[in-house]
Design a protein around this motif. Structure first.
Motif, PDB file in Angstrom:
ATOM      1  N   VAL A  38       0.939  -1.995   0.015  1.00 22.05           N
ATOM      2  CA  VAL A  38      -0.179  -0.072  -0.281  1.00 22.05           C
ATOM      3  C   VAL A  38       1.047   1.450  -0.147  1.00 22.05           C
ATOM      4  O   VAL A  38       0.832   2.013  -0.535  1.00 22.05           O
ATOM      5  N   ALA A  39       1.424   1.060   1.048  1.00 22.32           N
ATOM      6  CA  ALA A  39       2.628   2.473   1.309  1.00 22.32           C
ATOM      7  C   ALA A  39       3.539   2.282  -0.286  1.00 22.32           C
ATOM      8  O   ALA A  39       3.258   3.566  -0.647  1.00 22.32           O
ATOM      9  N   GLY A  40       4.100   0.941  -1.057  1.00 20.72           N
ATOM     10  CA  GLY A  40       5.188   1.533  -2.208  1.00 20.72           C
ATOM     11  C   GLY A  40       3.767   1.395  -3.526  1.00 20.72           C
ATOM     12  O   GLY A  40       4.635   3.019  -4.007  1.00 20.72           O
ATOM     13  N   ALA A  41       2.934   1.754  -3.548  1.00 20.90           N
ATOM     14  CA  ALA A  41       1.728   2.288  -4.554  1.00 20.90           C
ATOM     15  C   ALA A  41       1.735   3.381  -4.405  1.00 20.90           C
ATOM     16  O   ALA A  41       1.324   4.405  -5.062  1.00 20.90           O
ATOM     17  N   LEU A  42       1.397   3.844  -3.199  1.00 24.70           N
ATOM     18  CA  LEU A  42       0.628   6.010  -2.826  1.00 24.70           C
ATOM     19  C   LEU A  42       2.450   6.127  -2.777  1.00 24.70           C
ATOM     20  O   LEU A  42       1.799   7.188  -3.579  1.00 24.70           O
ATOM     21  N   THR A  43       2.809   6.016  -2.876  1.00 29.56           N
ATOM     22  CA  THR A  43       4.581   6.327  -2.758  1.00 29.56           C
ATOM     23  C   THR A  43       4.538   6.637  -4.674  1.00 29.56           C
ATOM     24  O   THR A  43       4.684   7.880  -4.742  1.00 29.56           O
ATOM     25  N   PHE A  44       4.420   5.076  -5.092  1.00 31.32           N
ATOM     26  CA  PHE A  44       4.715   5.646  -6.575  1.00 31.32           C
ATOM     27  C   PHE A  44       3.548   6.625  -7.063  1.00 31.32           C
ATOM     28  O   PHE A  44       4.019   7.637  -8.802  1.00 31.32           O
ATOM     29  N   ALA A  45       2.217   6.823  -7.354  1.00 31.18           N
ATOM     30  CA  ALA A  45       1.162   7.312  -7.581  1.00 31.18           C
ATOM     31  C   ALA A  45       1.699   8.796  -7.392  1.00 31.18           C
ATOM     32  O   ALA A  45       1.263   9.593  -8.545  1.00 31.18           O
ATOM     33  N   THR A  76       4.998   9.746  -5.921  1.00 35.79           N
ATOM     34  CA  THR A  76       6.049  10.688  -7.589  1.00 35.79           C
ATOM     35  C   THR A  76       6.683  10.298  -8.423  1.00 35.79           C
ATOM     36  O   THR A  76       7.369  10.922  -9.158  1.00 35.79           O
ATOM     37  N   HIS A  77       5.906   9.327  -9.092  1.00 34.30           N
ATOM     38  CA  HIS A  77       6.117   8.015 -10.012  1.00 34.30           C
ATOM     39  C   HIS A  77       7.998   8.150 -10.062  1.00 34.30           C
ATOM     40  O   HIS A  77       7.946   8.175 -10.998  1.00 34.30           O
ATOM     41  N   ASP A  78       8.033   7.662  -8.437  1.00 37.68           N
ATOM     42  CA  ASP A  78      10.149   7.201  -9.028  1.00 37.68           C
ATOM     43  C   ASP A  78      10.254   6.343  -8.265  1.00 37.68           C
ATOM     44  O   ASP A  78       9.570   5.877  -7.593  1.00 37.68           O
ATOM     45  N   LEU A  79      10.727   4.786  -8.590  1.00 35.32           N
ATOM     46  CA  LEU A  79      10.860   3.929  -8.768  1.00 35.32           C
ATOM     47  C   LEU A  79      11.688   4.423  -6.532  1.00 35.32           C
ATOM     48  O   LEU A  79      11.362   2.869  -6.315  1.00 35.32           O
ATOM     49  N   VAL A  80      13.065   4.670  -7.102  1.00 36.30           N
ATOM     50  CA  VAL A  80      13.463   4.721  -6.486  1.00 36.30           C
ATOM     51  C   VAL A  80      12.547   5.077  -5.125  1.00 36.30           C
ATOM     52  O   VAL A  80      12.894   4.777  -3.552  1.00 36.30           O
ATOM     53  N   ASP A  81      12.265   5.703  -4.575  1.00 40.24           N
ATOM     54  CA  ASP A  81      11.490   6.221  -3.760  1.00 40.24           C
ATOM     55  C   ASP A  81      10.505   5.398  -3.175  1.00 40.24           C
ATOM     56  O   ASP A  81       9.886   5.097  -2.107  1.00 40.24           O
ATOM     57  N   THR A  82      10.058   4.625  -3.804  1.00 40.20           N
ATOM     58  CA  THR A  82       9.397   3.614  -3.791  1.00 40.20           C
ATOM     59  C   THR A  82       9.676   2.233  -3.120  1.00 40.20           C
ATOM     60  O   THR A  82       9.001   1.188  -2.067  1.00 40.20           O
ATOM     61  N   LEU A  83      10.858   1.624  -3.702  1.00 44.56           N
ATOM     62  CA  LEU A  83      11.599   1.228  -3.386  1.00 44.56           C
ATOM     63  C   LEU A  83      12.339   1.028  -1.503  1.00 44.56           C
ATOM     64  O   LEU A  83      12.130   0.697  -0.902  1.00 44.56           O
TER      65      LEU A  83
END
Length: 178
Positions: A148-155, A157-164
């Motif tokens: 959930v947090a990864g999906a929200l972060t990508f939504a 920022t659109h950044d895989l680094v932040d998501t990971l």
């Protein structure tokens, strides 16, 4: 375990699409192999650990668990070091440079691999102690929270680094609790 192992893949497939999933798969291929070696190594200690706990030899069991942890950390550190040094070249030779996610994501994927190896090893130790219920609940909360947090972060920022990074932080719950 399956949700933990696929957490990043789930987030990337839902948010970034099939092309990025393919690149992720190629970039993490060697890491999955290293992870399998670490888990087979850990599995080899489980019968001995179970016998020691079954015989109420808790001191010996603690020493075995410590030895197991040291061995798995050595295996995973060696493998992760090789990934950091050679993964870009391996992916480039295998499928082309355009399929490699880059050095920054490679480092984060190595951290994910290390983190999952430690979680899985501690999980195997907890399995032997027959305290499976809390382990499953902690793992479920940590992995679902990571998704959930990864999906929200990508939504956002659109950044895989932040998501990971967010997924890694959510997994710390399991690292600490286990």
């Amino acid at each position: 375990d399956k949700i933990f192992l696929a957490c990043e893949l789930i987030v990337i497939s839902v948010t970034a699409g099939a092309l990025v999933v393919a690149k992720y798969t190629f970039t993490t291929y060697v890491a999955q192999f290293v992870l399998a070696i670490a888990m087979v190594t850990a599995s080899g200690f489980v019968p001995k650990l179970g016998a020691q706990l079954g015989d109420s030899r808790h001191g010996e069991a603690a020493m075995t668990a410590r030895s197991l942890r040291h061995l798995v950390i050595a295996v995973i550190a060696l493998g992760c070091g090789a990934i950091l040094a050679f993964n870009g070249a391996i992916v480039t030779l295998w499928v082309g440079h355009d399929q490699y996610l880059g050095t920054t994501l490679n480092v984060l994927l190595v951290i994910c691999t290390l983190q999952f190896a430690l979680i899985r090893m501690d999980g195997q130790i907890l399995d032997v102690t027959m305290r499976i219920g809390p382990k499953v609940m902690i793992g479920l909360v940590s992995s679902a929270g990571g998704i959930v947090a990864g999906a929200l972060t990508f939504a956002l920022t659109h950044d895989l680094v932040d998501t990971l990074l967010v997924i890694i932080l959510m997994r710390l719950v399991s690292n600490v609790m286990f």
